[in-house]
Write an enzyme that holds these catalytic residues in place. Structure first.
Site, PDB file in Angstrom:
ATOM      1  N   GLN A  87       0.825  -1.204   0.000  1.00 27.74           N
ATOM      2  CA  GLN A  87       0.000   0.000   0.000  1.00 27.74           C
ATOM      3  C   GLN A  87       0.865   1.264   0.000  1.00 27.74           C
ATOM      4  OE1 GLN A  87      -1.085  -2.470   2.548  1.00 27.74           O
ATOM      5  NE2 GLN A  87      -2.705  -3.147   1.147  1.00 27.74           N
ATOM      6  N   ASN A 117      -4.246   0.982  -2.194  1.00 26.35           N
ATOM      7  CA  ASN A 117      -3.743  -0.376  -2.439  1.00 26.35           C
ATOM      8  C   ASN A 117      -2.851  -0.401  -3.669  1.00 26.35           C
ATOM      9  OD1 ASN A 117      -4.898  -2.017  -0.372  1.00 26.35           O
ATOM     10  ND2 ASN A 117      -6.885  -1.900  -1.392  1.00 26.35           N
ATOM     11  N   CYS A 171      -6.143   0.842   7.244  1.00 25.78           N
ATOM     12  CA  CYS A 171      -4.951  -0.010   7.125  1.00 25.78           C
ATOM     13  C   CYS A 171      -4.293  -0.020   8.502  1.00 25.78           C
ATOM     14  CB  CYS A 171      -3.995   0.528   6.062  1.00 25.78           C
ATOM     15  SG  CYS A 171      -2.482  -0.448   5.924  1.00 25.78           S
ATOM     16  N   ASN A 205      -1.719  -2.054   9.892  1.00 25.17           N
ATOM     17  CA  ASN A 205      -0.249  -2.037   9.955  1.00 25.17           C
ATOM     18  C   ASN A 205       0.276  -0.676   9.497  1.00 25.17           C
ATOM     19  OD1 ASN A 205       0.229  -4.712  10.853  1.00 25.17           O
ATOM     20  ND2 ASN A 205      -0.155  -5.489   8.802  1.00 25.17           N
ATOM     21  N   ASN A 218     -11.366  -8.043   2.144  1.00 24.24           N
ATOM     22  CA  ASN A 218     -10.127  -8.710   2.568  1.00 24.24           C
ATOM     23  C   ASN A 218     -10.524 -10.061   3.156  1.00 24.24           C
ATOM     24  OD1 ASN A 218      -8.093  -6.320   2.378  1.00 24.24           O
ATOM     25  ND2 ASN A 218      -9.868  -5.461   3.421  1.00 24.24           N
ATOM     26  N   GLU A 276      -5.441  -9.978   0.756  1.00 20.01           N
ATOM     27  CA  GLU A 276      -5.913  -8.598   0.897  1.00 20.01           C
ATOM     28  C   GLU A 276      -6.576  -8.076  -0.385  1.00 20.01           C
ATOM     29  OE1 GLU A 276      -3.808  -5.374   2.546  1.00 20.01           O
ATOM     30  OE2 GLU A 276      -2.615  -6.627   3.906  1.00 20.01           O
ATOM     31  N   ARG A 277      -7.688  -7.371  -0.192  1.00 21.71           N
ATOM     32  CA  ARG A 277      -8.313  -6.640  -1.307  1.00 21.71           C
ATOM     33  C   ARG A 277      -7.270  -5.725  -1.936  1.00 21.71           C
ATOM     34  NH1 ARG A 277     -13.075  -2.279  -0.079  1.00 21.71           N
ATOM     35  NH2 ARG A 277     -11.413  -1.502   1.301  1.00 21.71           N
ATOM     36  N   CYS A 300      -1.741  -8.491   7.846  1.00 17.48           N
ATOM     37  CA  CYS A 300      -2.816  -7.521   7.608  1.00 17.48           C
ATOM     38  C   CYS A 300      -3.392  -7.167   8.974  1.00 17.48           C
ATOM     39  CB  CYS A 300      -3.903  -8.115   6.705  1.00 17.48           C
ATOM     40  SG  CYS A 300      -5.294  -6.993   6.433  1.00 17.48           S
ATOM     41  N   GLY A 301      -3.165  -5.921   9.402  1.00 18.34           N
ATOM     42  CA  GLY A 301      -3.571  -5.536  10.755  1.00 18.34           C
ATOM     43  C   GLY A 301      -5.075  -5.493  10.932  1.00 18.34           C
ATOM     44  N   SER A 302      -5.773  -4.927   9.940  1.00 21.81           N
ATOM     45  CA  SER A 302      -7.233  -4.801  10.103  1.00 21.81           C
ATOM     46  C   SER A 302      -7.910  -6.167  10.036  1.00 21.81           C
ATOM     47  CB  SER A 302      -7.807  -3.853   9.054  1.00 21.81           C
ATOM     48  OG  SER A 302      -7.416  -4.214   7.740  1.00 21.81           O
TER      49      SER A 302
END
Ligand SMILES: N[C@H](CCC[C@H](N)C(=O)O)C(=O)O
Length: 290
Positions: A55, A75, A84, A86, A201, A219-220, A228-230
Site C-alpha cells: 500500500q 492499495n 490499514c 499495519n 479482505n 488482501e483486497r 494484515c492488521g485490520s
C-alpha cells in the site's frame, strides 16, 4: 531526524516502511504537493518496475479540527481504501521521525472515521482501531440480516464465514491449519464475490487456543500479504463472537505477531505491533510508464 526540506516538483520524497512485512511507501503530503493517479500508484507499488509495496500511505492536513493528520491509503492496484492497521503504526512513526508531530498520542482521520496512534516505550505502536461494524450495509455485504456467520456460494460450494467492517470490509474463514489453507485459490474468489459490492479482505484463521490464532490474509487490492492488521482485528472479533476466543489474543501471521484486544460490542479494537523504517528515497514524480 532532520525535518524534510521543501521539495522540488521533479521528485517525490518517500519513506519505505513495513509492519510485519506488510510494506508501505509513505508520502508526506503536507510539505509536498501530491496528486497521484491510480496509474501512478500502480507504477510506484510495482515490485519490478517501481519501488514496490502493498500500500501507499499519504499524510495530509486534517479536515477535522480535533485531528492532527488525515491518513489516506491506496492499495497496490491503485484503489483508495479507508483503513490499514499495519499502516497506521508506520504512520505514527513516520510523522514523529519527519518532525511533523512530537505528540505521545496522535489523532488521525480516515474516510472511515478517527483513530488514535500511540508510540510505546518499546517503540511498538498501539492503535485504537475503532469499534467493529456488523450491519451488512456497513460492511458492505449483501445479506438479509446481520449475524456472527454467513454462507457464501463459491464455485458450487457453500462457505461459512464471518463478515464485518474495521473501517474496511473483511471476511474470516476458520481453517484447521493455515499452512494448508486455500488462500490463493479462494482468496480472490471471495475478494471479488458479488455479495461484497466493494470487494473484501479475506482472512483464513486457525484457532490454536482461546488466546492464540494463526492467520493468513488475501488482501483486497494487494493479494496475499505477510500481515494484515485490520484483518487480524476482524479475525479476533469473529472468534470472540463465535465464543472461541478470549478478549486478548496473540495473532501469528507469516510476517510475525500482533497483539489484539477487544472487550466486546461497542468497544474499540486495540492493536499493538512493531514498525520498521526500511529506507528513504526519491521517485521521479511524473514517472508512470514501466
Ligand atoms: N487491503 C486493505 C487495505 C490495507 C489493509 C492492511 N494492509 C492492514 O494492515 O490493515 C483494503 O483494501 O481494505
Amino acid at each position: 531526524m532532520e525535518a524534510l526540506q521543501p521539495h522540488s516538483d521533479s521528485v517525490l520524497h518517500f519513506t519505505k516502511m513495513q509492519g510485519l512485512g506488510n510494506d508501505f511507501v509513505v508520502l508526506d503530503g503536507i510539505r509536498q504537493t501530491i496528486h497521484l493517479s491510480p496509474e501512478q500508484i500502480r507504477a510506484i507499488a510495482d515490485r519490478h518496475f517501481g519501488i514496490g509495496c502493498d500500500q501507499i500511505l499519504l499524510v495530509e492536513k486534517p479536515e477535522s479540527p480535533d485531528c492532527d493528520f488525515r491518513y489516506r491509503i491506496f492499495n497496490a492496484d491503485g484503489s483508495e481504501v479507508t483503513q490499514c492497521g499495519n499502516g497506521a503504526r508506520c504512520f505514527a512513526v513516520f510523522v514523529r521521525r519527519a518532525g511533523l508531530s512530537d505528540k505521545a498520542i496522535i489523532q488521525v482521520e480516515t474516510r472511515a472515521g478517527q483513530m488514535q496512534l500511540q508510540i510505546l516505550e518499546n517503540d511498538e505502536v498501539l492503535v485504537n482501531m475503532g469499534a467493529p461494524r456488523f450491519a451488512p450495509e456497513q460492511i458492505p455485504l449483501r445479506a438479509a440480516e446481520e449475524g456472527p456467520e454467513y454462507l457464501l456460494e463459491v464455485d458450487h460450494d457453500t462457505l461459512r464465514m464471518a463478515a464485518l467492517s474495521m473501517g474496511n470490509p473483511h471476511a474470516v474463514l476458520r481453517v484447521p491449519d493455515v499452512r494448508e489453507a486455500p488462500v490463493t485459490q479462494l482468496g480472490p474468489k471471495i475478494e471479488n464475490h458479488p455479495d461484497f459490492p466493494e470487494r473484501c479482505n479475506v482472512g483464513f484463521m486457525e484457532i490454536c487456543d482461546r488466546t492464540h490464532i494463526r492467520l493468513r490474509v488475501w488482501e483486497r487490492g494487494a493479494g496475499e500479504t505477510l500481515a494484515c492488521g485490520s484483518n487480524a482485528c476482524a479475525a479476533v472479533v469473529a472468534g470472540i463472537r463465535w465464543g472461541e476466543l478470549d478478549e486478548q489474543v496473540a495473532v501469528d501471521l507469516p510476517g510475525g505477531r500482533l497483539s489484539i484486544q477487544w472487550a466486546g460490542p461497542g468497544q474499540a479494537v486495540m492493536m499493538t505491533g512493531p514498525v520498521r523504517v526500511v529506507f528513504d528515497g526519491t521517485w521521479p514524480s511524473r514517472q508512470t510508464a514501466q
